[in-house]
Scaffold this motif. Structure first.
Motif, short mmCIF file in Angstrom:
data_model
loop_
_atom_site.label_atom_id
_atom_site.label_comp_id
_atom_site.label_asym_id
_atom_site.label_seq_id
_atom_site.Cartn_x
_atom_site.Cartn_y
_atom_site.Cartn_z
N ARG A 172 42.09 36.30 37.98
CA ARG A 172 41.22 35.90 37.03
C ARG A 172 41.08 36.64 35.88
NH1 ARG A 172 40.45 30.70 37.44
NH2 ARG A 172 40.25 29.78 39.63
N THR A 173 40.58 36.23 34.64
CA THR A 173 40.09 37.07 33.62
C THR A 173 38.66 36.97 33.35
OG1 THR A 173 42.29 36.66 32.63
CG2 THR A 173 40.69 37.73 31.10
N ALA A 175 35.69 38.91 31.15
CA ALA A 175 34.98 39.31 30.04
C ALA A 175 33.41 40.24 30.46
CB ALA A 175 34.90 38.93 28.98
N HIS A 191 37.52 44.97 39.61
CA HIS A 191 38.99 45.48 40.02
C HIS A 191 39.53 45.65 41.12
CE1 HIS A 191 42.28 48.12 38.52
NE2 HIS A 191 42.18 49.00 39.45
N VAL A 195 40.84 41.43 39.59
CA VAL A 195 40.58 40.69 38.35
C VAL A 195 41.06 41.52 37.10
CG1 VAL A 195 38.57 40.40 36.71
CG2 VAL A 195 38.33 40.04 39.13
N ASN A 196 41.55 40.79 35.80
CA ASN A 196 41.91 41.16 34.58
C ASN A 196 40.59 41.33 33.94
OD1 ASN A 196 44.58 40.99 35.32
ND2 ASN A 196 44.56 38.60 34.82
N ILE A 198 38.44 42.38 30.55
CA ILE A 198 38.04 42.76 29.19
C ILE A 198 36.81 43.24 28.87
CG2 ILE A 198 38.36 41.84 26.80
CD1 ILE A 198 39.73 39.27 27.95
N ALA A 216 42.48 47.90 31.52
CA ALA A 216 41.70 46.65 31.12
C ALA A 216 42.08 46.67 29.67
CB ALA A 216 40.27 46.62 31.18
N GLN A 217 41.97 45.47 29.06
CA GLN A 217 42.03 44.97 27.61
C GLN A 217 40.65 45.40 27.38
OE1 GLN A 217 43.57 41.08 26.53
NE2 GLN A 217 43.88 40.62 28.72
N ALA A 229 38.23 33.77 28.32
CA ALA A 229 38.62 34.38 29.68
C ALA A 229 38.02 33.45 30.59
CB ALA A 229 37.32 35.42 29.61
N ASP A 230 37.87 33.64 31.77
CA ASP A 230 37.43 32.57 32.81
C ASP A 230 35.71 32.75 32.95
OD1 ASP A 230 39.73 31.31 33.84
OD2 ASP A 230 40.02 33.46 34.74
#
Ligand code: NAD
Length: 348
Positions: A172-173, A175, A191, A195-196, A198, A216-217, A229-230
């Motif tokens: 999942r993304t 933020a 992390h 999780v991805n 941002i 991370a972004q 993001a999700d």
């Protein structure tokens, strides 16, 4: 020192504490002791007027009633404020304020909030026993942020379950806005869960450090509100969910640690209208007050108490989401209604 009791129909007790000789003006607001002694931090910051300081104390103490009740703690809601620049606070001001706290004979327990440090709490403790957040001592609870982050992490999983049908965060993304005490611990949990991330903060160095650590972004402090993001996780400032920002959000859910995320109660309805599932902040971020409660209540087995209360919070959040779905309304409104029911039951 002059202590004046102010008549406030919404609150049980409100004191104005004043001592011109040491430049002290502050307020202690006890919103409710229905569930137990009122607990909530002491805040020191400059206010434009006494009215503004009093309003802050009234609003924050009511918020503590909801937070403590939602966390299933035998504590009521209170808060105290001192007017002035925290970097110029004096020992005389704090000790005098501690004596004012004593006049409430345990109806109000204080702790750290904005402008206060553990050493300030230690100084207060030389004059009053109604203080938590001490740096050491038999029940000293230390930094609440790791427990706050743990509670938010568990709340994010519940939010994911109700929004996406399962609580798996891998892939999942998410933020995250704000990489301070809470945000930093939370990033570690997220992390670890795959999780991805941002990440955003007004401190660009902090963003760069954590982005490198978690691959991370990053986003600018304003852009984090619009990234796709999700889940959006506010861990910085209050009133971040408002008329302007809600229309720009590009997420399916919001669950974070910042206090007072909704600028107004209508903003909960706005999120619901956009089909963005909102985890009420005072439920998701209750880990911190649960940690403080172990000190106020002199709990010997802190770890077990924290585990039990955090599990209950997660359960409560799930019930809030289920009821909101059934009623087709904002989870924020449901959360408030649930606490109102608890308080009414207690009064009956
Ligand atoms: P903190 O001061 O350690 O961190 C806040 C971070 O947010 C800082 O890194 C700051 O640079 C950043 N920030 C400030 N304004 C920003 C903006 N506009 N955009 C992006 N980043 C911004 O605070 P904390 O202890 O981590 O608490 C974070 C939030 O969680 C606060 O709202 C606090 O009231 C709430 N909270 C904290 C706890 C706790 O245990 N510390 C418990 C409950 C609730």
């Amino acid at each position: 020192m002059q202590i004046t009791r102010l008549a406030t129909p919404t609150h049980e007790t409100v004191l104005r504490v004043h001592d011109a000789s040491i430049g002290l003006t502050g307020f202690i607001a006890v919103h409710s002791t229905k569930l137990g002694p009122a607990a909530g931090g002491l805040r020191m910051r400059p206010y434009d007027s006494e009215d503004a300081a009093l309003t802050d104390a009234l609003r924050l103490s009511e918020g503590m009633t909801y937070k403590n009740a939602a966390a299933g703690l035998p504590l009521g809601g209170g808060k105290a404020v001192i007017m002035g620049n925290a970097s110029q606070k004096t020992s005389a001001q704090l000790l005098t304020f501690a004596r004012a706290i004593n006049t409430l004979e345990g109806k109000y327990w204080t702790a750290e909030d904005m402008g206060m440090s553990p050493s300030d709490m230690a100084l207060l403790a030389t004059e009053t026993k109604y203080v938590a957040g001490l740096p050491d001592g038999p029940h000293a609870s230390g930094d609440p942020s790791p427990i706050t982050a743990r509670g938010i992490f568990e709340s994010i999983k519940v939010t994911a379950k109700h929004r996406f049908g399962n609580n798996v965060l891998t892939g999942r993304t998410i933020a995250v806005q704000g990489l301070g005490h809470v945000g930093t611990y939370l990033c570690e949990f997220l992390h670890e869960a795959g999780v991805n991330l941002i990440l955003a903060d007004i401190d660009a160095k902090r963003v760069a450090e954590l982005a490198a650590k978690y691959n991370a972004q990053t986003a600018g402090p304003d852009d984090i509100l619009t990234v796709k993001a999700d889940i959006f996780v506010p861990c910085a400032i209050g009133a971040i969910l408002n008329k302007d920002s809600i229309g720009k959000l590009n997420v399916a859910a919001v669950c974070g640690g910042a206090n007072n995320q909704l600028a107004t109660a209508e903003d909960g309805v706005r999120l619901h209208a956009r089909d963005i599932l909102y985890a009420p902040d005072f439920v998701a971020n209750a880990g911190g007050i649960i940690n403080v409660a172990t000190e106020v209540l002199a709990i010997d087995n802190r770890a077990a108490y924290v585990d039990e209360k955090l599990a209950a919070v997660v359960d409560t959040l799930g019930r809030i989401f289920s009821r909101a779905k059934t009623l087709d309304c904002s989870p924020a409104d449901v959360a408030v209604a649930i606490v109102d029911e608890m308080l009414a039951d207690k009064a009956a």
